[in-house]
Design an enzyme around this catalytic site. Structure first.
Site, PDB file in Angstrom:
ATOM      1  N   ASP A   1      -4.984   9.563   8.856  1.00 29.56           N
ATOM      2  CA  ASP A   1      -3.648   9.138   9.263  1.00 29.56           C
ATOM      3  C   ASP A   1      -3.276   9.646  10.640  1.00 29.56           C
ATOM      4  OD1 ASP A   1      -3.211   7.795   6.881  1.00 29.56           O
ATOM      5  OD2 ASP A   1      -2.527   9.617   5.864  1.00 29.56           O
TER       6      ASP A   1
ATOM      7  N   GLU B   1       0.871  -1.167   0.000  1.00 26.50           N
ATOM      8  CA  GLU B   1       0.000   0.000   0.000  1.00 26.50           C
ATOM      9  C   GLU B   1       0.914   1.225   0.000  1.00 26.50           C
ATOM     10  OE1 GLU B   1      -3.458   2.256   2.634  1.00 26.50           O
ATOM     11  OE2 GLU B   1      -2.569   0.403   3.393  1.00 26.50           O
TER      12      GLU B   1
END
Length: 262
Positions: free
Chosen positions: A65, A54
């Site tokens: 995130d 990824e």
């Protein structure tokens, strides 16, 4: 584009022929700690046992995130990383292992879904993960990905309603990214207590593999997730290794995780 080279088929092959209890998918930030090192880290991860990568495209406001990956994106952008350089990293890594791009929707829409999908496919990407693209608004991006043989990988969270899980599972391409917990990415000391229930719900709703991410950082945690899911995604721990020791450190961490899945 021949069927043999479609990204969605490369993903299916990676999940079906890895020889471990579950496929291993490390996350790397393109451009961190530099463009060159991020590419070398991807190749090192592939050599150490990663089945897919990824690859994050750095973005200024990465809502999903946690601090490690957010900081990596900030540093990558400060160093001059762009979607174009990220696709260059993808091109290098994708020669060895399928690459799924993690990209925020503004980046896709700025280029246009068709143009972005075309560029991603040309760089060898196998699929896209767009964490801030709602399922109800994904038709255009999904159609653009389908046209280029890319998988638009959806996300399901523990809080996703049963009806929505069913709809997401029915339209999923590649695999379903199952978020293990509510919140942002980051290393955690323990796996969520209801992870088995979450994976069971997702698996019942889809025909594609189920991969779990968020909060997985140790070989023991990866091994425990491999008992439940078809894929294990490890992000912050890998990004931290890239920053601390470059490609060699990434290779070491990925090797330890891969061993735990055998």
């Amino acid at each position: 584009m021949s069927l043999a080279t479609r990204g969605v088929d490369r993903i299916a092959e990676a999940f079906s022929s890895h020889g471990k209890r579950a496929a291993l998918m490390p996350y790397l930030m393109a451009g961190y700690p530099s463009v060159e090192v991020s590419a070398e880290a991807g190749l090192a991860a592939a050599a150490a046992g990663a089945d897919l990568i990824e690859l994050g495209i750095p973005f200024s406001d990465p809502l999903a995130d946690g601090p490690v990956i957010h900081a990596a994106a900030t540093e990558a952008l400060a160093g001059g990383a762009t979607p174009h350089t990220a696709l260059g990293v993808c091109e290098r890594i994708s020669e060895r292992v399928p690459v799924v791009l993690m990209v925020y929707v503004n980046v896709v829409l700025a280029a246009g879904p068709e143009a972005f999908a075309l560029r991603a496919a040309a760089a060898g990407a196998a699929g896209l993960i767009v964490p801030d693209l709602p399922h109800d608004e994904a038709d255009d991006v999904r159609a653009a990905c389908d046209a280029e043989g890319l998988a638009l990988v959806p996300l399901v969270a523990p809080t996703t309603t049963p009806d929505r899980v069913a709809a997401i599972g029915a339209s999923a391409r590649g695999f379903v990214y199952t978020v293990s917990l509510t919140g942002i990415t980051g290393e955690r000391d323990e796996l969520p207590p209801r992870l088995t229930e979450t994976v069971t719900r997702v698996r019942a709703a889809t025909a594609v593999p189920v991969a779990v991410g968020f909060g997985i950082s140790t070989p023991a945690q990866a091994g425990a997730v491999a008992e439940l899911a078809d894929g294990v995604i490890v992000g912050s721990r890998i990004v931290r290794a890239a920053g601390e020791g470059g490609a060699a450190a990434v290779g070491t961490v990925v090797g330890e995780l891969a061993e735990a899945l055998r």
